[in-house]
Design a protein around this motif. Structure first.
Motif, mmCIF file in Angstrom:
data_model
loop_
_atom_site.group_PDB
_atom_site.id
_atom_site.type_symbol
_atom_site.label_atom_id
_atom_site.label_comp_id
_atom_site.label_asym_id
_atom_site.label_seq_id
_atom_site.Cartn_x
_atom_site.Cartn_y
_atom_site.Cartn_z
ATOM 1 N N ALA A 112 0.832 -1.207 0.000
ATOM 2 C CA ALA A 112 0.000 0.000 0.000
ATOM 3 C C ALA A 112 0.866 1.256 0.000
ATOM 4 N N ALA A 113 1.951 1.241 0.771
ATOM 5 C CA ALA A 113 2.846 2.403 0.820
ATOM 6 C C ALA A 113 3.481 2.651 -0.545
ATOM 7 N N ARG A 114 3.866 1.580 -1.231
ATOM 8 C CA ARG A 114 4.449 1.726 -2.579
ATOM 9 C C ARG A 114 3.452 2.372 -3.540
ATOM 10 N N ARG A 115 2.209 1.893 -3.513
ATOM 11 C CA ARG A 115 1.200 2.432 -4.436
ATOM 12 C C ARG A 115 0.961 3.909 -4.165
ATOM 13 N N GLU A 116 0.785 4.270 -2.890
ATOM 14 C CA GLU A 116 0.538 5.677 -2.556
ATOM 15 C C GLU A 116 1.712 6.554 -2.962
ATOM 16 N N ALA A 117 2.927 6.079 -2.699
ATOM 17 C CA ALA A 117 4.116 6.866 -3.023
ATOM 18 C C ALA A 117 4.243 7.061 -4.529
ATOM 19 N N GLU A 118 3.944 6.019 -5.295
ATOM 20 C CA GLU A 118 4.030 6.111 -6.754
ATOM 21 C C GLU A 118 3.057 7.153 -7.286
ATOM 22 N N ARG A 119 1.822 7.158 -6.770
ATOM 23 C CA ARG A 119 0.815 8.106 -7.255
ATOM 24 C C ARG A 119 1.113 9.532 -6.795
ATOM 25 N N ALA A 120 1.601 9.676 -5.555
ATOM 26 C CA ALA A 120 1.796 11.018 -5.000
ATOM 27 C C ALA A 120 3.110 11.659 -5.427
ATOM 28 N N PHE A 121 4.173 10.829 -5.581
ATOM 29 C CA PHE A 121 5.501 11.397 -5.802
ATOM 30 C C PHE A 121 6.192 10.871 -7.058
ATOM 31 N N GLY A 122 5.540 9.913 -7.757
ATOM 32 C CA GLY A 122 6.135 9.383 -8.974
ATOM 33 C C GLY A 122 7.250 8.389 -8.737
#
Length: 635
Positions: free
Chosen positions: A169-179
């Motif tokens: 979940a942390a990976r997905r959020e980070a990818e969407r928020a920070f690329g």
């Protein structure tokens, strides 16, 4: 000297930067998307450039933003905070285009933006540090995005079973928020304080700190209340932490504004967490406590001039709260809607907000409506001043965390300074202000006046007669409402004035649109402001804002909700569906993951059973209350 500034951000930070730029004689240029044409920040800037696309994506498009800067004739770009503010590639692209960058050098952003690299640099600079864990992780642990902040891409893990899901979940959020979905894990320290040091430097050899901010009161790792100075930091500790922050900044040749964040234990030991190479959301408390305009200092430095701020002691106390569009009674999940009423209090406090009357709050961006900041000679006075201002702020049409913020500011634990990071877990803060019977009666009187006048205005015949006019004696009129979670039936008469059976009265005031005077008992009176939004009435008064729903006096023919139905608790987009029809599921198991306002929200199973229907797919947009899954009970 900067003459024309493009603000590569939106909302309240764009308005904040524009204010200082205008005061310095610098033209401000906004960028915006097609669904933000009427946003306040667009109207207030001198010029505005339309970006291609909708939602947050255009604010993450480096090429698009560089193109906007070139088309506008800007000679510098301010990234604000969030989005690309800490993106070294963006900083390089701006400088490579021959434009000024309002921020630190790209190399400093890159080295501190990689939180693993920043820890190594901190260790070399002899700054106490929490090192990242590898291999067998000790618990509790904190999963963090390596290239982000603001609570996104962050999860606390207390059991081995939670670890894999938390990392994913942390990976997905980070990818969407920070690329970038890179994450790392570090020890999770409980009952500590979150202290950050503001640093400021220029290319002329000046590098100072402006004391500390305490940001310990957090929910889902997002800050709720911030203040300067901290009650836990004395002059000696301020000097030690300040020296550590400046030492780290010197190690990377830092310029412009930045923040070094620490965890502070009760024993006085502190540990470096990360450095934010940008202006912080909570920068106003430093500005108020130290008498400095940090955006002005940023613009001076970016224009090649020396900073004018000097290292000094704080004066008085400043407290900031983050006003979010969220429902505390619904686990603080995001809320959307139109602000049918917005008015700031006249209490001598500072508002850094991104909204105005009529603004639309969507799920596309953060739930932050804005910040309200109070400064006073003492901490207690600042807290009292801010709590009263929040109550006096009119917020109609969107549910917010305002009542929770008021309760915190008046709470004994807060006022005593017992504000460790577990504050919201430790202190039972009411999610809604309890209304007295008198306040309920006064609010309903205000609503009935509005409802009666609306009915008279829409009348097709005899519209010129006053509301409630009768040519004979008639029984009292009746209406049913839901207020504060309860249904109330009121009986009243109308003769220019609405009068309830208990003597409560309400009448329209000529002093302002939607203003109603209501009196209770022996002349106890208030002025309420009423706005209608569909079948809801929003009433602002001394109690803050309360929503009143008009109900039918006739029995409902609605069918009761099917047992086992799983509905969306807030509007958002479907990230993933974790089950298939026919699967056996257990109570609490994640069935669907929704995303709203750049945060993921796992939706749990209501009961043990078997999945009989799935109504959504990944990528779907859903409204609050939409049916997601049906589970047939296994009992």
């Amino acid at each position: 000297m900067i003459r024309k500034l493009l603000i590569a951000n939106r909302g309240e930070i764009a308005r904040r930067i524009r204010r200082t730029a205008t005061a310095m004689g610098i033209k401000a240029i906004a960028v915006y998307t097609s669904d933000e044409r009427t946003a306040p920040f667009v109207a207030e800037c001198d010029e505005a450039v339309l970006l291609e696309g909708e939602g947050p994506a255009p604010y993450l498009d480096i090429a698009g933003l560089v193109g906007a800067a070139r088309r506008s004739g800007a000679d510098a770009v301010h990234p604000g905070y969030g989005f690309l503010a800490e993106n070294a590639d963006f900083a390089r692209a701006i400088t490579n285009a021959g434009l000024g960058w309002v921020g630190p050098p790209a190399e400093a952003i890159a080295r501190m933006g990689d939180k693993l690299e920043s820890k190594r640099i901190a260790i070399q600079a002899r700054v106490p540090t929490l090192e990242a864990e590898e291999g067998d992780v000790s618990l509790p642990a904190l999963v963090k995005a390596a290239f982000g902040g603001g609570g996104k891409g962050m999860r606390v893990v207390r059991t081995r079973e939670e670890l894999d899901d938390a990392v994913a979940a942390a990976r997905r959020e980070a990818e969407r928020a920070f690329g970038d979905g890179t994450i790392f894990i570090e020890p999770f320290l409980e009952k500590v304080r979150h202290i950050e040091i503001q640093v400021l430097g220029d290319s002329h050899g000046n590098l100072i700190h402006l004391g500390e901010r305490e940001c310990s009161i957090q929910r889902r790792h997002q800050k709720v209340v911030e203040e300067a100075p901290s009650v836990a930091v004395d002059a000696a500790m301020r000097e030690r932490m300040g020296e550590a922050a400046v030492s780290l900044a010197k190690a990377i040749g830092y310029r412009n504004a930045g923040t070094v964040e620490f965890l502070l234990g009760s024993d006085g030991d502190f540990y470096f967490m990360e450095m934010n190479t940008r202006l912080q959301v909570e920068h106003p408390v430093t500005e108020e406590a130290y008498g400095v305009d940090l955006v002005r200092e940023q613009l001076l430095e970016a224009g090649g001039e020396e900073i004018t701020a000097t290292q000094t002691d704080p004066s008085g106390h400043a407290i900031e709260v983050r006003l979010n569009a969220e429902d505390p009674a619904n686990d603080f999940l995001p809320e959307t809607g139109t602000l049918v009423g917005w008015a700031e209090a006249r209490a001598g406090v500072r508002y850094d907000v991104g909204v105005a009357d009529g603004s639309i709050v969507t799920t596309a961006f953060d739930p932050l409506i804005g910040k309200v900041i109070a400064h006073a000679p003492t901490r207690a006075e600042a807290a009292a001043k801010l709590a009263l201002a929040l109550e006096q702020t009119t917020i109609q049409g969107v549910t917010t965390n305002r009542d929770v913020l008021v309760e915190i500011l008046r709470d004994g634990e807060f006022l005593s300074g017992n504000t460790t990071t577990d504050y919201l877990e430790r202190v039972s803060v009411p999610v809604r202000r309890e209304l007295t019977e008198q306040e309920i009666s006064l609010a309903l009187a205000c609503v009935v006046v509005e409802a009666e006048e609306a009915a008279r205005a829409s009348a097709r015949v005899l519209a010129t007669l006053p509301s409630g006019w009768r040519n004979s004696r008639m029984p009292a009129q009746r209406r049913m409402f839901e207020i504060a979670g309860e249904e109330r039936t009121v009986e009243y008469t109308v003769d220019g004035v609405v009068t309830f059976g208990d003597g409560t009265q309400g009448r329209r005031l000529p002093t302002g649109q939607n203003n109603v005077e209501a009196t209770y008992g022996a002349g106890v009176g208030v002025v309420g402001n009423v706005r209608r939004d569909g079948d809801k009435y929003w009433v602002h008064g001394p109690w803050g804002d309360v929503v009143v729903l008009e109900k039918s006096l006739f029995p409902s023919s609605e069918i009761e909700e099917e047992a086992g139905s799983l509905h969306a608790p807030m509007p958002g987009s479907v990230v993933s569906v974790e089950i298939a029809v026919g699967d056996a599921v257990r109570k609490g198991q994640t069935l669907v993951v929704l995303e709203a306002m750049k945060m993921e929200h796992p939706i749990g199973c209501p009961e043990d059973g078997v999945v009989s229907e799935i109504k959504v797919s990944a990528g779907d947009q859903v409204e609050r209350g939409a049916l997601l899954v049906v589970v047939e009970s296994s009992e």
